[in-house]
Design an enzyme around this catalytic site. Sequence first.
Site, mmCIF file in Angstrom:
data_model
loop_
_atom_site.group_PDB
_atom_site.id
_atom_site.type_symbol
_atom_site.label_atom_id
_atom_site.label_comp_id
_atom_site.label_asym_id
_atom_site.label_seq_id
_atom_site.Cartn_x
_atom_site.Cartn_y
_atom_site.Cartn_z
ATOM 1 N N GLY A 114 52.098 -8.060 46.114
ATOM 2 C CA GLY A 114 52.561 -9.102 45.193
ATOM 3 C C GLY A 114 51.464 -10.143 44.978
ATOM 4 N N ARG A 159 51.207 -2.153 44.067
ATOM 5 C CA ARG A 159 51.673 -1.612 45.355
ATOM 6 C C ARG A 159 51.486 -0.107 45.226
ATOM 7 N NH1 ARG A 159 54.289 -6.059 47.540
ATOM 8 N NH2 ARG A 159 55.546 -7.341 46.156
ATOM 9 N N ASP A 164 54.614 -15.550 50.725
ATOM 10 C CA ASP A 164 55.631 -15.516 51.786
ATOM 11 C C ASP A 164 55.229 -16.239 53.074
ATOM 12 O OD1 ASP A 164 57.011 -13.939 50.007
ATOM 13 O OD2 ASP A 164 56.531 -12.051 50.996
ATOM 14 N N ARG A 189 55.809 -16.927 41.820
ATOM 15 C CA ARG A 189 54.508 -16.310 42.079
ATOM 16 C C ARG A 189 53.440 -16.760 41.088
ATOM 17 N NH1 ARG A 189 56.114 -10.614 43.935
ATOM 18 N NH2 ARG A 189 54.814 -9.820 42.271
HETATM 19 O O1 F6P Z 1 55.672 -10.588 48.953
HETATM 20 C C1 F6P Z 1 55.799 -11.419 47.850
HETATM 21 C C2 F6P Z 1 57.112 -11.209 47.160
HETATM 22 O O2 F6P Z 1 57.165 -12.062 46.039
HETATM 23 C C3 F6P Z 1 58.340 -11.404 48.045
HETATM 24 O O3 F6P Z 1 58.663 -12.762 48.248
HETATM 25 C C4 F6P Z 1 59.376 -10.649 47.274
HETATM 26 O O4 F6P Z 1 60.417 -10.203 48.128
HETATM 27 C C5 F6P Z 1 58.586 -9.486 46.732
HETATM 28 O O5 F6P Z 1 57.232 -9.885 46.720
HETATM 29 C C6 F6P Z 1 58.974 -9.036 45.351
HETATM 30 O O6 F6P Z 1 58.192 -7.927 45.028
HETATM 31 P P1 F6P Z 1 58.076 -7.304 43.577
HETATM 32 O O7 F6P Z 1 57.320 -8.253 42.720
HETATM 33 O O8 F6P Z 1 57.355 -6.027 43.777
HETATM 34 O O9 F6P Z 1 59.475 -7.143 43.092
#
Ligand code: F6P
Length: 330
Positions: free
Chosen positions: A18, A79, A135, A263
Amino acid sequence: MTGNTKNIKSIAVLTSGGDSPGMNAAIRAVVRAGLFYKKKVFGVRNGYDGLIDNRIEELDTNSVKHILNAGGTFLKSARSERFRTKEGRAQAFKNLEHLGVDSLVVIGGNGSFTGANIFSEEFEIPVVGVPGTIDNDLFGSDRTVGYDTANNTVLECVDKIRDTATSHNRLFLVEVMGRDAGFIALNTGLASGAFDIILPEENKTYEDLFAEVKRGAANKKTSNIIIVSEGNKLGPTYDIAKNLHKNFPHLDIKVTILGHLQRGGSPSCLDRVLASELGVHAVEGLLNGKSRVMVGKVNNQLTYTFFEQAIFNKAYINQDLLRISKILSI
Ligand code: F6P
């Protein structure tokens, strides 16, 4: 901690997992520090997927100009499922070898460092990690790059929600990110004067929650904010709202899920400084023979923590902040 790090000639940098505000500042620091020490520097697009797909390009000092203040990551992030496979990692190493890249900086979180650790061990390529996640859940750094900005973003939103909650005498459940860690929830709950904070680290029951709501009513609170960490043990935020409604039908309850806006945004001063420090120290660590470690700051001291420890040891929330938040929310 040392690997096959003698005579490093070039460094590749990627962002993974992320994204978080300050990742660009960290990339800039890695690139400029690498160039400062007369190394070739390469940027990898799309995280580990880009390593496998050979999306690796040489960067110069101008490649990273004017990105210090930009949110997100200009290298993009992913990811990668393919990097979990031996074939994927072998292809990634082949691509690096072909370009003569002999070391790697990975900016990311838990999952990214798990991949980095395996990759470094399999191919004896030195890798240093920079903690980049909102996080703040990594052991080995008091703060991760992006955490401060995310806190400030959440705080700004909760302050606004507070205005409308007060005007309408409403109870708001505000869900914040953090995966299974409650750092953002605890910090922003305390800073926003939330009435309650529901954390993954606590075993709060519905009985506890209902008792708190009753206490609030007894203390003549007319509106309330409850910060709900997404990984809490009571369940999804909408379910918590439904259960509260069943027990307190007279309450006007609303849910706000802040989601991915947490984010984004321009990194705070603190995140820019942290990203710059850790980016430079990641490069200096590599050049000094460090590998399979995450660079971090603990009690204002620079530290290098083995990837295994950064990943598997738990980063604990500050219990005193939790105690203080309870005292102040009566
Ligand atoms: O690890 C960062 C984060 O924003 C977490 O707080 C959240 O659970 C996750 O990534 C969400 O991931 P994605 O953007 O892949 O849905």
